[in-house]
Design an enzyme around this catalytic site. Structure first.
Site, PDB file in Angstrom:
ATOM      1  N   HIS A   1      44.439  41.874  19.408  1.00  0.00           N
ATOM      2  CA  HIS A   1      43.124  42.679  19.426  1.00  0.00           C
ATOM      3  C   HIS A   1      43.169  43.642  18.335  1.00  0.00           C
ATOM      4  O   HIS A   1      43.851  44.679  18.573  1.00  0.00           O
ATOM      5  CB  HIS A   1      42.894  43.333  20.806  1.00  0.00           C
TER       6      HIS A   1
ATOM      7  N   HIS B   1      36.691  43.105  18.410  1.00  0.00           N
ATOM      8  CA  HIS B   1      37.495  43.521  19.498  1.00  0.00           C
ATOM      9  C   HIS B   1      38.770  42.665  19.245  1.00  0.00           C
ATOM     10  O   HIS B   1      39.885  43.186  19.629  1.00  0.00           O
ATOM     11  CB  HIS B   1      36.815  43.167  20.739  1.00  0.00           C
TER      12      HIS B   1
ATOM     13  N   GLU C   1      41.884  52.553  48.121  1.00  0.00           N
ATOM     14  CA  GLU C   1      43.218  51.636  48.222  1.00  0.00           C
ATOM     15  C   GLU C   1      43.436  51.425  46.882  1.00  0.00           C
ATOM     16  O   GLU C   1      44.699  51.275  46.485  1.00  0.00           O
ATOM     17  CB  GLU C   1      42.897  50.190  49.199  1.00  0.00           C
TER      18      GLU C   1
ATOM     19  N   HIS D   1      38.232  42.857  60.217  1.00  0.00           N
ATOM     20  CA  HIS D   1      39.587  43.697  60.454  1.00  0.00           C
ATOM     21  C   HIS D   1      40.730  42.993  61.013  1.00  0.00           C
ATOM     22  O   HIS D   1      41.774  43.284  61.313  1.00  0.00           O
ATOM     23  CB  HIS D   1      39.236  44.863  61.072  1.00  0.00           C
TER      24      HIS D   1
END
Length: 708
Positions: free
Chosen positions: A70, A309, A460, A523
């Site tokens: 890149h 890129h 999280e 859950h």
């Protein structure tokens, strides 16, 4: 300081432009609060500009040689690299793991040739021959930066990056770790920790949600030692960035509580002065510097477009190098002047390092107990697991959830490993991993930076990346908790931890099965444990009782090869009191062991884990030829000797059945029949759900009977 005539001429020709290029294609919104007072002198500016162009050339040559890579970021952010490594960062290439060095993280890891070029120029032990071997087999320059491990050992790489956004969150973790280290170890007489954390990130990093989660945490905890440099080139891979984003990122970060700046990223004076100001301003705010750049700068055919890129510019490398004043026909060119300049930079850094060493020596003499703790943290020293399990008292004999057992045991772990800390994604009350008397980390309320308990909020993904940042920083050992079913929110960070061999990280994942009950299938994890087991180099422990939990937690802090996931139950589990407590600990440390030996001739092996072990013991009670094997950790068991595995699971006994309240596929390696849960759960009391799905001793006994 000497510079070659070529270097001086190259900058003189460019004097009327921006470092040898035409003026940028954007208008720069300069922050009015930024007072320009630390402009680089002309000689240094000349050297930095020359080094920036030569770093561009190195990147172009390596990517062209590999026909892969890149090119956009190394060319577009070269001035940022020049200022960081040539002026603003403090480091010592001769001691690349010096504990008070500034850290640099390339969050946009695809631009890795940016980092390799600057490490070589700055004097790290990364030979040009290895830079030439970019992306080649067993080179020191892999496609994305990789933290030193058994596979790669490239000095100056502070963390493994590539998944966009994680590097930003890793930097937040490093900044938090530095704040903690300063609070724990600095004294009024001696300051041994006062470094900064820098990260270079692109549009993709800020589109990924993990960076937003981490940015909110960083601002809330006032991590003003953190400086994020945004390579704002207005380009993503598929399209120009405006095609998919339209928010004002400066306002967004300002709203989080960051101090923000906007500059021309190709203006050496602006880059220098802004970074200097960001370092000096200890105002309780992390710093966000939007550096407006042109992707692929210098390569006229692709610069400023999404084509810049990747490696699309390879055909134009020779022309581009000529355009920026590099000598024709020379590859991987570095002038004598640039080498001389960085030699002077290292003299300055060496003086800083030597002064710090004097302070450090005085600190160690004045604080021997702290010095011992710090050295153990740096070395990641723990007593061997076989010894540590003997330091923890025998647990109770009554039925108990392993999350409750874990709460008791973590208190012992925190005493046995003083540099151990923990945190939770807003679930301390449920996951039960709070370290009593450890204090809470952060700023405000009852928090201090020396606190051992981190409150990550409901974040999280950021929690996992911040934990990795702590581990990469190399001073503390950290665990983090959430419900097991939410492990997929942080799974990308677990993968990076395992890939990077981060043994300083462990995960406490509770509410481990359909036994969660009333909260229902959203859950109740059924596939999640096995989903973690397929991650290479991750140990996954699902203990069956309190004594196995001791072994699991001890293993998580003594393992040296990688991270560990601890899978704990919400519901109570009977203890295997018929077997000596130390035998259970020692067996669990081996991943699998005989929980109940047959009383007659062996004709059946029942393998179980976690909350299903008591069912196996009960089902085997009236079967003289039945052996029960508890296997809390498949990965550890598989690392045992062939002799030990044959002792536990003799090949002569082919009649085997396994039981776990989760998907069944993993157990067919060991058994011909599996009692598992291969569909999602339901909302009902946990014992009813367990019965409905066959997770009972009675159903196991019936399945065994059907095998005859």
């Amino acid at each position: 300081m000497k510079f070659s005539s070529f270097a001086i001429a190259a900058v003189a020709i460019a004097a009327s432009t921006v470092n040898g290029f035409s003026a940028p294609k954007f208008a720069v919104r300069q922050q009015t609060s930024l007072m320009m007072s630390t402009a680089v002198d002309a000689e240094t500016k000349t050297a930095l500009a020359t080094a920036a162009n030569e770093a561009r050339g190195i990147a172009m040559d390596s990517i062209a040689a590999a026909h892969s890579g890149h090119m956009g970021l190394p060319l577009g952010a070269a001035e940022i690299g020049a200022v960081l490594y040539g002026s603003q960062m403090t480091y010592n290439p001769k001691d690349p793991t010096w504990i008070n060095r500034d850290r640099f993280i390339l969050s946009a890891g695809h631009g890795s040739m940016f980092l390799y070029s600057w490490l070589n120029l700055a004097g790290f032990d990364l030979p040009m021959e290895e830079v030439m071997r970019f992306r080649q087999h067993h080179s020191m320059t892999p496609g994305h930066p990789e933290f030193p491990s058994s596979e790669h050992n490239t000095p100056g790489i502070e963390c493994t990056t590539g998944p966009l956004g994680q590097g930003v969150a890793n930097a937040v973790g490093m900044a938090a770790s530095e704040k903690m280290a300063a609070a724990v170890y600095n004294t009024d007489e001696h300051k041994i920790f006062d470094h900064h954390i820098f990260a270079l990130a692109g549009d993709g990093c800020f589109q990924e949600g993990v960076s937003a989660e981490a940015a909110a945490f960083a601002a809330h905890e006032k991590l003003d030692n953190l400086i994020i440099l945004y390579d704002a080139n207005e380009v993503t891979l598929d399209k120009m960035a405006e095609y998919t984003q339209s928010e004002d990122i400066l306002k967004r970060y300002e709203a989080y509580g960051w101090e923000v700046f906007e500059i021309d990223g190709h203006d050496l004076d602006a880059v220098e002065e802004t970074i200097a100001k960001a370092k000096a301003n200890n105002n309780g705010k992390p710093k966000f510097i939007k550096c407006n750049t042109i992707i692929g700068k210098g390569m006229e055919e692709t610069e400023g477009t999404n084509a810049a890129h990747g490696e699309a510019g390879v055909p134009y490398v020779d022309k581009a190098k000529k355009n920026i004043g590099l000598p024709e026909g020379e590859k991987w060119y570095v002038s004598e002047g640039t080498r001389d300049f960085f030699a002077e930079v290292q003299k300055k850094n060496q003086a800083t390092y030597d002064a710090w060493q004097s302070t450090f020596s005085a600190w160690k003499e004045a604080n021997p107990a702290l010095a011992k703790q710090l050295q153990e943290g740096v070395d990641d020293y723990t007593m061997p697991a076989a010894d540590m399990i003997k330091e923890i008292a025998k647990q109770g004999t009554d039925a108990e959830a392993t999350r409750v057992s874990g709460f008791k045991i973590i208190q012992d772990i925190a005493k046995l490993v003083p540099y151990y800390i923990s945190g939770s994604a807003d679930l301390h009350g449920s996951t039960r991993n709070y370290i009593n008397d450890g204090g809470n980390f952060g700023s405000g309320f009852d928090k201090t930076y020396s606190g051992k308990n981190l409150y990550f909020g409901i974040r999280e993904h950021a929690m996992g990346s911040i934990m990795n940042g702590f581990a990469f920083h190399g001073l503390f050992k950290i665990s983090g908790s959430t419900f097991l079913v939410f492990a997929d929110y942080l799974r990308p960070t677990v993968r990076v931890a395992a890939l990077s061999e981060l043994n300083r990280v462990s995960y406490i994942l509770t509410h481990d099965s359909i036994g969660v009950g009333e909260d229902g299938p959203t859950h109740q994890p059924v596939e999640t444990v096995s989903g973690l087991r397929v991650i290479p180099n991750l140990d996954v422990y699902r203990p069956a009782d309190a004594e196995e939990t001791v072994a699991a937690m001890v293993s998580s802090v003594t393992r040296k090869e990688g991270p560990t996931a601890l899978i704990f139950s919400r519901q109570n589990i009977d203890q295997n009191n018929d077997l000596d407590y130390m035998a259970r600990r020692e067996g669990a440390l081996k991943g699998g062991y005989i929980a109940k030996k047959e009383t007659g001739e062996l004709d059946l092996i029942i393998i179980a884990t976690g909350s299903e072990v008591p069912h196996a013991l009960k089902a085997a009670a009236d079967l003289p030829g039945a052996r029960v094997v508890s296997m809390p950790c498949i990965e550890v068991f598989e690392r045992q000797s062939a002799e030990y595995k044959e002792e536990i699971l003799p090949s002569s006994c082919t009649k085997r059945i396994a039981m776990e309240a989760g998907v069944s596929n993993v157990w067919y390696k060991y058994a011909s029949k599996v009692v598992g849960v291969d569909k999602f759960g339901m909302s009902a009391p946990g014992d009813i759900v367990m019965k409905e799905y066959g997770m009972t001793a009675e159903n196991l006994a019936a399945e065994i009977a059907s095998m005859n």
